[in-house]
Write a protein that holds these residues in place. Structure first.
Motif, PDB file in Angstrom:
ATOM      1  N   LEU A  14      41.767  42.483  39.232  1.00  0.00           N
ATOM      2  CA  LEU A  14      41.208  41.204  39.656  1.00  0.00           C
ATOM      3  C   LEU A  14      39.714  41.370  39.891  1.00  0.00           C
ATOM      4  N   PRO A  15      38.957  40.279  39.815  1.00  0.00           N
ATOM      5  CA  PRO A  15      37.507  40.374  40.051  1.00  0.00           C
ATOM      6  C   PRO A  15      37.187  41.035  41.392  1.00  0.00           C
ATOM      7  N   PHE A  16      36.092  41.741  41.394  1.00  0.00           N
ATOM      8  CA  PHE A  16      35.660  42.466  42.596  1.00  0.00           C
ATOM      9  C   PHE A  16      35.619  41.524  43.799  1.00  0.00           C
ATOM     10  N   GLY A  17      36.242  41.980  44.891  1.00  0.00           N
ATOM     11  CA  GLY A  17      36.188  41.230  46.147  1.00  0.00           C
ATOM     12  C   GLY A  17      37.144  40.057  46.230  1.00  0.00           C
ATOM     13  N   THR A  18      38.066  39.893  45.285  1.00  0.00           N
ATOM     14  CA  THR A  18      38.992  38.763  45.312  1.00  0.00           C
ATOM     15  C   THR A  18      39.854  38.797  46.572  1.00  0.00           C
ATOM     16  N   ASP A  19      39.917  37.684  47.261  1.00  0.00           N
ATOM     17  CA  ASP A  19      40.758  37.560  48.448  1.00  0.00           C
ATOM     18  C   ASP A  19      42.125  37.055  48.001  1.00  0.00           C
ATOM     19  N   VAL A  20      43.115  37.973  47.935  1.00  0.00           N
ATOM     20  CA  VAL A  20      44.423  37.594  47.415  1.00  0.00           C
ATOM     21  C   VAL A  20      45.172  36.649  48.347  1.00  0.00           C
ATOM     22  N   ALA A  21      44.662  36.464  49.573  1.00  0.00           N
ATOM     23  CA  ALA A  21      45.279  35.524  50.501  1.00  0.00           C
ATOM     24  C   ALA A  21      44.710  34.119  50.345  1.00  0.00           C
ATOM     25  N   ASP A  22      43.695  33.965  49.488  1.00  0.00           N
ATOM     26  CA  ASP A  22      43.034  32.675  49.290  1.00  0.00           C
ATOM     27  C   ASP A  22      43.607  32.009  48.046  1.00  0.00           C
ATOM     28  N   PRO A  23      44.386  30.929  48.184  1.00  0.00           N
ATOM     29  CA  PRO A  23      44.977  30.276  47.006  1.00  0.00           C
ATOM     30  C   PRO A  23      43.935  29.838  45.987  1.00  0.00           C
ATOM     31  N   ASP A  24      42.781  29.382  46.451  1.00  0.00           N
ATOM     32  CA  ASP A  24      41.759  28.919  45.516  1.00  0.00           C
ATOM     33  C   ASP A  24      41.196  30.066  44.687  1.00  0.00           C
ATOM     34  N   ILE A  45      42.976  32.844  43.892  1.00  0.00           N
ATOM     35  CA  ILE A  45      44.046  33.395  43.060  1.00  0.00           C
ATOM     36  C   ILE A  45      44.471  32.443  41.949  1.00  0.00           C
ATOM     37  N   GLU A  46      44.356  31.135  42.201  1.00  0.00           N
ATOM     38  CA  GLU A  46      44.857  30.162  41.237  1.00  0.00           C
ATOM     39  C   GLU A  46      44.302  30.338  39.830  1.00  0.00           C
ATOM     40  N   PRO A  47      43.007  30.576  39.635  1.00  0.00           N
ATOM     41  CA  PRO A  47      42.505  30.758  38.259  1.00  0.00           C
ATOM     42  C   PRO A  47      43.093  31.986  37.574  1.00  0.00           C
ATOM     43  N   GLU A  48      43.409  33.031  38.354  1.00  0.00           N
ATOM     44  CA  GLU A  48      43.962  34.243  37.749  1.00  0.00           C
ATOM     45  C   GLU A  48      45.409  34.031  37.298  1.00  0.00           C
ATOM     46  N   LEU A  49      46.133  33.162  38.006  1.00  0.00           N
ATOM     47  CA  LEU A  49      47.525  32.894  37.647  1.00  0.00           C
ATOM     48  C   LEU A  49      47.655  31.870  36.530  1.00  0.00           C
ATOM     49  N   THR A  50      46.676  31.011  36.374  1.00  0.00           N
ATOM     50  CA  THR A  50      46.740  29.964  35.355  1.00  0.00           C
ATOM     51  C   THR A  50      46.058  30.366  34.051  1.00  0.00           C
ATOM     52  N   GLY A  51      45.420  31.521  34.052  1.00  0.00           N
ATOM     53  CA  GLY A  51      44.769  31.987  32.814  1.00  0.00           C
ATOM     54  C   GLY A  51      43.319  31.573  32.695  1.00  0.00           C
ATOM     55  N   ASN A  52      42.737  31.040  33.768  1.00  0.00           N
ATOM     56  CA  ASN A  52      41.344  30.601  33.723  1.00  0.00           C
ATOM     57  C   ASN A  52      40.371  31.573  34.366  1.00  0.00           C
ATOM     58  N   GLY A  53      40.929  32.670  34.913  1.00  0.00           N
ATOM     59  CA  GLY A  53      40.041  33.633  35.563  1.00  0.00           C
ATOM     60  C   GLY A  53      39.460  34.606  34.565  1.00  0.00           C
ATOM     61  N   ARG A  54      38.478  35.401  35.011  1.00  0.00           N
ATOM     62  CA  ARG A  54      37.841  36.364  34.119  1.00  0.00           C
ATOM     63  C   ARG A  54      38.812  37.454  33.675  1.00  0.00           C
ATOM     64  N   GLY A  55      39.714  37.898  34.618  1.00  0.00           N
ATOM     65  CA  GLY A  55      40.663  38.930  34.263  1.00  0.00           C
ATOM     66  C   GLY A  55      41.679  38.419  33.240  1.00  0.00           C
ATOM     67  N   ALA A  56      42.143  37.156  33.431  1.00  0.00           N
ATOM     68  CA  ALA A  56      43.127  36.587  32.533  1.00  0.00           C
ATOM     69  C   ALA A  56      42.550  36.359  31.148  1.00  0.00           C
ATOM     70  N   ALA A  57      41.225  36.122  31.069  1.00  0.00           N
ATOM     71  CA  ALA A  57      40.602  35.829  29.789  1.00  0.00           C
ATOM     72  C   ALA A  57      40.318  37.055  28.980  1.00  0.00           C
ATOM     73  N   GLY A  58      40.476  38.233  29.589  1.00  0.00           N
ATOM     74  CA  GLY A  58      40.218  39.492  28.869  1.00  0.00           C
ATOM     75  C   GLY A  58      38.856  40.041  29.222  1.00  0.00           C
TER      76      GLY A  58
END
Length: 304
Positions: free
Chosen positions: A278-288, A290-303
């Motif tokens: 996950l991106p550096f410093g991501t707060d896994v307790a923060d829904p906002d 985490i949501e992009p990473e679970l929906t495929g819109n985050g930097r990690g999900a995009a490759g």
């Protein structure tokens, strides 16, 4: 690539055959649709011989004489045989030995020792018969097609008045097919509904014991030709009556949503995007966050 038939069986057809439907009809005295809707995975079903299609019962699948042949003439080895007495397994060293001069076999079933155990009240459990006994190889193939589920078949030979195992539950559904003799079954509701294979009854022995002291949901004696369906998790115990008892147990391994998730996780391990941090410093307790990473819109999900 050469196609190989499964060991002990024939190549399966693409769709269930009439034999598949007949195999299920031997186990349940209701229409398949009613069985699926009212009982499968939910509640037990008792089917009396008079309501099942084969008046000869189940002796064509495995008779007492067949069981004797397996024990005395087929050179069985562990773990194709287990022996239980007073709720505990009897150590194999007490009823096995060498295979004879020159044979590098140390776990051959010795029928004279097995007979001693049986005479003392022990239950004999013939395991994996869907792999070694031809009528059950074919029956397992047909029933497996009807259910579209993996299964196995064991046989239980219990002397008069004896009980092999204490009250317990299985982590798979079962059909009990009474071949010979009579056996008294007491069935109680689950202490853990729909248990997984990694949730055996031993981890809840106190709950199981306490529930078994209460009133039974089903208290019946199975006679030759009777069948009983038990969903996984239902508590049960069985005691032979005034003569020895032989029954078959068809164990049906559950295909669960949990198993699908496990398989998806296995596939996920092959996806680099999902293995990425996950991106550096991501707060896994923060829904906002985490949501992009679970929906495929985050930097990690995009490759990367």
């Amino acid at each position: 690539m050469t196609h190989l038939d499964p060991p002990g069986g024939h190549r399966r057809p693409a769709v269930p055959s009439a034999d598949a439907g007949a195999a299920l009809a031997r186990c349940v005295a209701v229409e398949p649709a009613k069985f699926a809707a009212a009982h499968w995975g939910h509640t037990p079903l008792l089917s009396r011989a008079a309501d099942l299609p084969d008046p000869a019962g189940f002796t064509d699948l495995l008779s007492p004489a067949d069981a004797d042949e397996l024990l005395s003439r087929r050179g069985l080895r562990t773990p194709f045989l287990r022996i239980a007495k007073d709720g505990q397994l009897v150590a194999a060293a007490r009823w096995t030995g060498g295979g004879g001069a020159g044979a590098e076999i140390g776990d051959q079933v010795l029928d004279e020792r097995v007979l001693e155990q049986y005479a003392s009240g022990a239950t004999l459990v013939l395991q994996g018969l869907h792999r070694i006994w031809p009528p059950l190889v074919d029956f397992a193939s047909d029933l497996g097609l009807a259910l579209n589920q993996p299964l196995q078949i064991n046989a239980y030979l219990t002397p008069a008045g004896s009980q092999g195992f204490a009250t317990h539950y299985d982590t798979h559904d079962v059909f009990v097919l009474q071949v010979d003799g009579r056996k008294h079954w007491r069935i109680h509701p689950p202490v853990l509904p729909d248990p997984l294979e990694k949730q055996p009854w031993g981890g809840r022995a106190d709950e199981v014991g306490a529930t078994a002291q209460g009133p039974a949901a089903l208290d019946v004696v199975l006679a030759p030709g009777d069948a009983l369906y038990l969903p996984r998790g239902w508590l049960h115990s069985a005691q032979a009556q005034d003569a020895s008892s032989l029954h078959l147990t068809v164990g049906i391994r559950a295909l669960t949503r949990y198993a699908l998730v496990e398989e998806l996780l296995t596939l996920a391990a092959e996806d680099q995007r999902l293995r990425a941090s996950l991106p550096f410093g991501t707060d896994v307790a923060d829904p906002d966050a985490i949501e992009p990473e679970l929906t495929g819109n985050g930097r990690g999900a995009a490759g990367t």
